[in-house]
Design an enzyme around this catalytic site. Sequence first.
Site, PDB file in Angstrom:
ATOM      1  N   HIS A   1      30.662  38.931  47.291  1.00  0.00           N
ATOM      2  CA  HIS A   1      31.642  39.185  46.235  1.00  0.00           C
ATOM      3  C   HIS A   1      32.486  40.388  46.641  1.00  0.00           C
ATOM      4  O   HIS A   1      32.002  41.519  46.664  1.00  0.00           O
ATOM      5  CB  HIS A   1      30.942  39.453  44.901  1.00  0.00           C
ATOM      6  CG  HIS A   1      31.898  39.851  43.812  1.00  0.00           C
ATOM      7  ND1 HIS A   1      32.960  39.048  43.449  1.00  0.00           N
ATOM      8  CD2 HIS A   1      31.982  40.959  43.036  1.00  0.00           C
ATOM      9  CE1 HIS A   1      33.649  39.651  42.491  1.00  0.00           C
ATOM     10  NE2 HIS A   1      33.079  40.811  42.220  1.00  0.00           N
TER      11      HIS A   1
ATOM     12  N   ASP B   1      35.553  42.571  45.815  1.00  0.00           N
ATOM     13  CA  ASP B   1      36.566  43.005  44.854  1.00  0.00           C
ATOM     14  C   ASP B   1      37.870  43.362  45.557  1.00  0.00           C
ATOM     15  O   ASP B   1      37.868  44.137  46.521  1.00  0.00           O
ATOM     16  CB  ASP B   1      36.067  44.236  44.092  1.00  0.00           C
ATOM     17  CG  ASP B   1      34.941  43.906  43.127  1.00  0.00           C
ATOM     18  OD1 ASP B   1      35.124  43.001  42.306  1.00  0.00           O
ATOM     19  OD2 ASP B   1      33.892  44.566  43.199  1.00  0.00           O
TER      20      ASP B   1
ATOM     21  N   ASP C   1      32.064  37.695  38.151  1.00  0.00           N
ATOM     22  CA  ASP C   1      32.030  39.115  37.795  1.00  0.00           C
ATOM     23  C   ASP C   1      32.851  39.523  36.589  1.00  0.00           C
ATOM     24  O   ASP C   1      32.601  40.574  36.008  1.00  0.00           O
ATOM     25  CB  ASP C   1      32.448  39.961  39.008  1.00  0.00           C
ATOM     26  CG  ASP C   1      32.014  41.417  38.881  1.00  0.00           C
ATOM     27  OD1 ASP C   1      31.033  41.681  38.165  1.00  0.00           O
ATOM     28  OD2 ASP C   1      32.641  42.291  39.488  1.00  0.00           O
TER      29      ASP C   1
ATOM     30  N   HIS D   1      39.967  41.437  38.389  1.00  0.00           N
ATOM     31  CA  HIS D   1      39.190  41.863  37.222  1.00  0.00           C
ATOM     32  C   HIS D   1      38.836  43.349  37.232  1.00  0.00           C
ATOM     33  O   HIS D   1      38.207  43.827  36.276  1.00  0.00           O
ATOM     34  CB  HIS D   1      37.929  41.008  37.075  1.00  0.00           C
ATOM     35  CG  HIS D   1      37.001  41.058  38.241  1.00  0.00           C
ATOM     36  ND1 HIS D   1      37.091  40.188  39.299  1.00  0.00           N
ATOM     37  CD2 HIS D   1      35.951  41.861  38.517  1.00  0.00           C
ATOM     38  CE1 HIS D   1      36.141  40.459  40.173  1.00  0.00           C
ATOM     39  NE2 HIS D   1      35.440  41.467  39.730  1.00  0.00           N
TER      40      HIS D   1
END
Length: 998
Positions: A54, A56, A178, A421
Amino acid sequence: MAVFHAIISLFFFILTASALPRRTEEKIETKCGYQNCNLGKDHMINVHLVAHSHDDVGWLKTVDQYYYGARKDIQNAAVQYILDSVIKELVEDPNRRFIYVEIAFFWRWWLEQTDSKKHVVKKLVDEGRLEFILGGWCMNDEATTHYSAIIDQHTLGFDMLSSTFGECARPRVAWQIDPFGHSKEMASLFAQMGFDGLFFGRADYQDISKRKQTKELEMVWKANQNLGASSDLFSGILLHGYDPPPGFCFDELCGDAPIMDNKRLQEYNVDNRIGPFLTWVKEQSVKLKTNHLLVTMGSDFQYSNAGTWFKNLDKLIYHINKKQANGSNVNLLYSTPSCYLYSVNKANITWSTKKDDFFPYADNQYSFWTGYFTSRPSLKQYVRVSSNFFQTCRHLDVFGDLQNHIQIFKMWDALSTAQHHDAVSGTEKQLVAKDYALRLSAGTDACQSILNAAYKKMIPKTKAAFPDQIFCNLLNISYCQATETMKQFTLTLYNPLGQDVADYIRLPVSSNKFVVYGPNLKPIPIQIVSLDAATKRIPEREGSIAKYELIFEYKIPALGFSTFFVKTDKSENNEASSKEIPIKKGEAFELNNGLVSISFDGATGAMKKFGNLKSNIFTNLKQDYLYYIGHPNRGGFDQASNNYIFRPLDNTPTSISNGEKLQSILIKGNCVQEVRQVFSPWVTQSVRLYKGQKYAEIEWTVGPIPIDDGNGKEIIVRYDSGLNNNYTFYTDANGRQMLERRINYRPTWPLYLTEPVAGNYFPINTKMFIKDINKDVQLTVLTDRSQGGSSLKPGQMELMLHRRLLYDDGRGVGEPLNEVGVDGRGLIVRGKHYIYLDKVQTSTEFHRQQAIEIFLKPTLSFSQLNMHPQNWSSTFRTQWRAIQSQLPANVNLLTLQQWGRHKLLIRLEHIFEKNEGPLSKPATVSLKTLFIPYNVTSLEEMVLGGNLKLSDLHRLKWRTQENFAFPDAVNVKTHDSLDVTLSPMEIRTFIVTFTENK
């Protein structure tokens, strides 16, 4: 297929790569998609191991820092090494699989690779061993993002994948593991993009607990009642977030023990390692309906040394599956979310359904993730304004026939990145927030160059050179060097809407003597008001010499522009001047423009009554600004209020005016009436009624929020009406569907609530309203950015405007949300609310159309007026429109973009839901002769993301408790007449071919 990405890729490849020998492409047998899935074994628990990272797109570090691995002192994360390492390990063993999500990172990496490496990657994609999931530029937030930007950022990612890899790279599953709560409209958009399923990791702890007990972690989400089956989406909540099972993180950054399987060595640990894993699997499997279990093996920025992961996963699979010979019923396999989804689909069982959303999200009884609905309000507004400007940018690229893909991409990239996000959500570190803003600024500069180039082609009637346009990005704080210093200038406004618009503009000027001429060269009424003290104290205005604001009404044709002429007035005419009337103590006063009236109390100076004069509807409307003290972190298990979490120390907020009579000045003129009010030295507002408008505009200015008392504060505005809404209110989902909310209630589980304020806050993207249960009356508030809000008591609406906090909330950011301005003091934020009171149906028509107008404001540009307006009119066009006639009132042109030579990407949307009055009926638009410069000759309907023909879409079918199954294809219509009919809430996407009209 669009050529846009191919051009972009070529450009950046030239910049980043040396000349390399081209390799002859081998013909690869394509086995991607569901046909290449290992479905496991019957009568066994099939554990689908999903290797993932994951990544970001900015959070604790900037996008660049995350990609290259800089600033290890903040976080040890480097995406380029993750992709390097994963590709190498996938090549080592054909059984291994990996999924990748964030195309913003993958695209960077791809452009740096050699031809031979690209060949290897394409083979992995074609074989389904490197699978793209979600496929957006980023994994966008779901609470604070506008649907237009959500669609745009996914379209960018999809186009990169489609142009580079073809059909094998088309994502089939959405992967929102997430984001901090999940939107019904987001699920609807995913379904319209052609996804078969959605998996996510965060849902309220009470919701998850109940779903585990009832085996309903997986469901069919009925995401849009207006669209029926076409917007339903199989959705699943991951059992353990997106992390690996406890004790089984094999990344080099993890501390869990590796599998040591050499029996000759003293620390052989196979039995000790696989035993707990088998126990965990069996405990989790009873919480699901099928014999399939999706297990995420990875986490944040993992796999930079992918060998540590894959080597241990290979061993885990081997040793556990070996036990099947002795009766074990557990079967491990490398898999992907799409293969897991396909396996579950083949189980052919009946699923429960869901009709509401997953907001708000809490991870324990004291921790509601509702603060980020408002965090970093300036960034939220900047993202919204940039999205508005991006629409204009794309339109003028089309109408100017520029094909300027590079400059378009700069804005598209920045805006898409900002939907992440941990971007528009406001949950990033301060240095990262600044980086997002800088990217948007660079994108804005690129788009401004497009507008200049387009206008130079479109506006001249002769061969005369059209002057460069000047753009003012700080008009919201009344700062524009061009209007303040030039004695005469032009103002050109472009309208990105498919309907004509009329509104008022306020320009900062240094003199109070001006005259304004419209496109027809006739003078138009103006008003000049002095700048208020609240505006003058904003530190970002340093260098401004403006003393006044020039106000006048503009009218602009649909998809067109109008030019206005502003000149210094040397006469003694003072008709444009405003009357400024200080309000004396005890004096009641009123604003009234013939359509709306607002009364103010003589004793307090506060608003007390609001009326719609045309409908003869009045309500006692009180308004106040208040603050909650943010809960501090006092150690132990205290939950602080910060970027993510909203937790007031006291659930009763404090009035900022503290009961003191408000300082008020009444201003009246021939364009606007307004009341300027001071609630405290750091909270002011202007309440405005413009001539001919049926709503009130409230411009609020908040900050710097004082913290010298040692308390962080969260500022709200409260509208307290006399309506009886019975604890029910309505908020929008990403600017589209309206959702009913009820205090202290969740539709799918019995709610236990210890945070009565934070636990009742919901995201408000563009609008919120309450309805009286006994009368046909609705009070509506429209916003200019995403905010959190609620209706905690009958008749009330409160919206959070600004936050300044002093303690970290323990969710990873590691710093308080304490934004400062250019002067080093707390940040001053300015924004607007639009208040409307009317009958329910009329209110619905207003908020549907007005929300679009607020989002798609005209784009302003200026130039020195160095000739008489008459000469200008002879040389340049002063008004122009791109379409023959306005679009229907219930239709919005959502997208208009170059999509190759003589091709356009067009999206049309119906902006109403069913049963919202006469405008809820279907609407038809004829594309053949819609555009004046073009003649549309053919069109091909696509899924929402533009990466698949709608006729080729065949979604998986699911049986539900309502005996429902998805149709094979959705809404495929013939287009012989080039007429497009839209039903309520429908968005239709087309690639059209056109010829130019000479």
